[in-house]
Each structure stands twice: as structure tokens, then as C-alpha cells.
Design a protein around this motif. Structure first.
Motif: not given
Length: 249
Positions: A31-46
Motif C-alpha cells: 500500500f501507499y498514499g497514507g491512511s487517508d489515501g491522499s497520496g494516491t491522487m494524480g498518477g500515471a493514468c492522468g
């Protein structure tokens, strides 16, 4: 005897869904992005803000063995923790995620000790909330089984038009069905249909001058199904604007 129309339709639907009706396949997950998932915003899909894009926290970055240079952006997978291989699962649970990012290789670390996304490993780097719905936090990494499934999305396909004159960069998202856009065509109200090319992720480009023309799109999925969205962007459309259709797969 001719095949009844209803049977023909059902058969065609079954064939269309073969691409997402796969067998369970072993992999691993972190897993990545922190407990609130905010770090998963953005990314290589655009997709940018995953909440605004309709994907939320049930998302994952794929290792390059699964990501296929962005061609699998938007794919949906059901993932279960493999209770036969680890004690760190939450038994009886599963999660369905959308592929929204790339988990890049880390060749400074061995594939069995930190280089989890190194080829040829099949690996999901999930948002922490999604991952902890199937596994216990302290494990860090767990063996899983996954299969590709149809995507269930709310509302219509969305198109964000960026770029500049003679360069339309269109992000296609909130796509149901197989979820994976394989081909996009664009049509101005004064032009014929023109095939767009993949720029990166699910960003598709056209090099035509289409200002002051209403825009239509054809979206074709990797299972062969296609929809046409007529005049989704009015003649006074603007760069940086998102247009939501009333159709989906």
C-alpha cells in the motif's frame, strides 16, 4: 433455424465480457498514499483528483508487468488476500479496485526484498484504505489472488479537454464495462471522424484545429465495444473544461 435475437444479444454480451472474465491469478500487494489515501491522487493514468474522476480510494498502482505502458489504465480488478500463504489476511474479504497509476520498478532492490514492482512480478500497490480492507496493516506486503472484472461506474463517461490550438489533449475517464479505453476518435461539427493517439495514460491527443466547433467522440474499449457521444462539447467549449456524457458501458 435462425438464432433468436435475444439469444444473439446475450451471446454478444458474453463474448464482450470475456476480456474481464479471467481466472484468479496470484500476485502480491502493498500500500501507499497514507491512511487517508491522499497520496494516491494524480498518477500515471492522468486522472488527477480521483474523487472528482469517480474512482475514489479503491484504486491501485500496477507493476509494469500489469500496467502495459498505460494501456491498462481504468481496468478493474477484484483482489483477495491469500489465506493459504500468510496469516496476515482478513479472511472472507475482497476489494475491487481501479488501476489509476504505475508502480515503477526499483532495480536498486531485489525483486524478493523491496523491489516488489520489478518485472516480471505482478504486483498491486494499493491505497492504504483499500489494502487494509483485506489485510492487516503490520504485514506491509501480502500474497493475493486477483481477477479482472467489469467496472461499475456512476454516471456517464467524462472528457476533460486540455491543450491548446491545434493540440487537443483529452482525458477519458469514469468508464464502465471493461474500463480500458483502447481507441478514441474525435469529430468536429465541420470535420470527419479523426483517430486520436494515446499521449500517455488515458490522455488522447488530436492535432486538428477544432475551436468553435462542437465536439463528438467515439470511445472503443479493449473488449471491442464502442459508444458514440455526440456533441458532448458545445461550439463554445474551452480548454481545461470537463464535459460529462449521459452514456456509459
Amino acid at each position: 433455424m435462425a438464432m433468436p435475437v435475444v439469444v444473439q444479444v446475450l451471446l454478444l454480451c458474453a463474448l464482450a465480457y470475456q476480456a474481464v472474465d479471467a481466472q484468479w491469478t496470484p500476485a502480491t500487494a502493498t500500500f501507499y498514499g497514507g491512511s487517508d489515501g491522499s497520496g494516491t491522487m494524480g498518477g500515471a493514468c492522468g486522472y488527477g483528483n480521483l474523487y472528482n474522476a469517480g474512482y475514489g480510494l479503491n484504486n491501485a498502482a500496477l507493476s509494469s508487468a500489469l500496467f502495459n505502458d498505460g494501456a491498462m489504465c481504468g481496468a478493474c480488478y477484484t483482489i483477495t488476500c491469500d489465506t493459504t500463504k500468510t496469516k496476515w489476511c482478513k479472511p472472507g474479504t475482497s476489494i475491487t479496485i481501479t488501476a489509476t497509476n504505475l508502480c515503477p520498478p526499483n532495480y536498486a532492490k531485489p525483486s524478493d526484498n523491496g523491489g516488489w514492482c520489478n518485472p516480471p512480478r505482478k504486483h498491486f500497490d494499493m491505497s492504504q484504505p483499500a489494502w487494509t480492507s483485506i489485510a492487516i496493516y503490520q504485514a506491509g506486503i501480502v500474497p493475493v489472488n486477483f481477477k479482472r472484472v467489469a467496472c461499475q461506474k456512476s454516471g456517464g463517461i467524462r472528457f476533460t479537454i486540455s491543450g491548446r490550438d491545434y493540440f487537443e489533449l483529452v482525458t477519458v475517464f469514469n468508464v464502465g464495462g471493461s474500463g480500458v479505453v483502447a481507441q478514441v476518435s474525435i469529430k468536429g461539427s465541420k470535420t470527419d471522424w479523426m483517430a486520436m493517439s494515446r499521449n500517455w495514460g488515458q490522455n488522447w491527443q488530436s492535432n486538428a484545429y477544432l475551436n468553435t466547433q462542437s465536439l463528438s467522440f467515439k470511445v472503443k474499449l479493449d473488449d471491442g465495444r464502442e459508444v458514440t457521444v455526440w456533441n458532448i462539447a458545445p461550439s463554445n467549449w474551452n480548454f481545461g473544461t470537463t464535459y460529462t456524457s449521459n452514456v456509459n458501458f
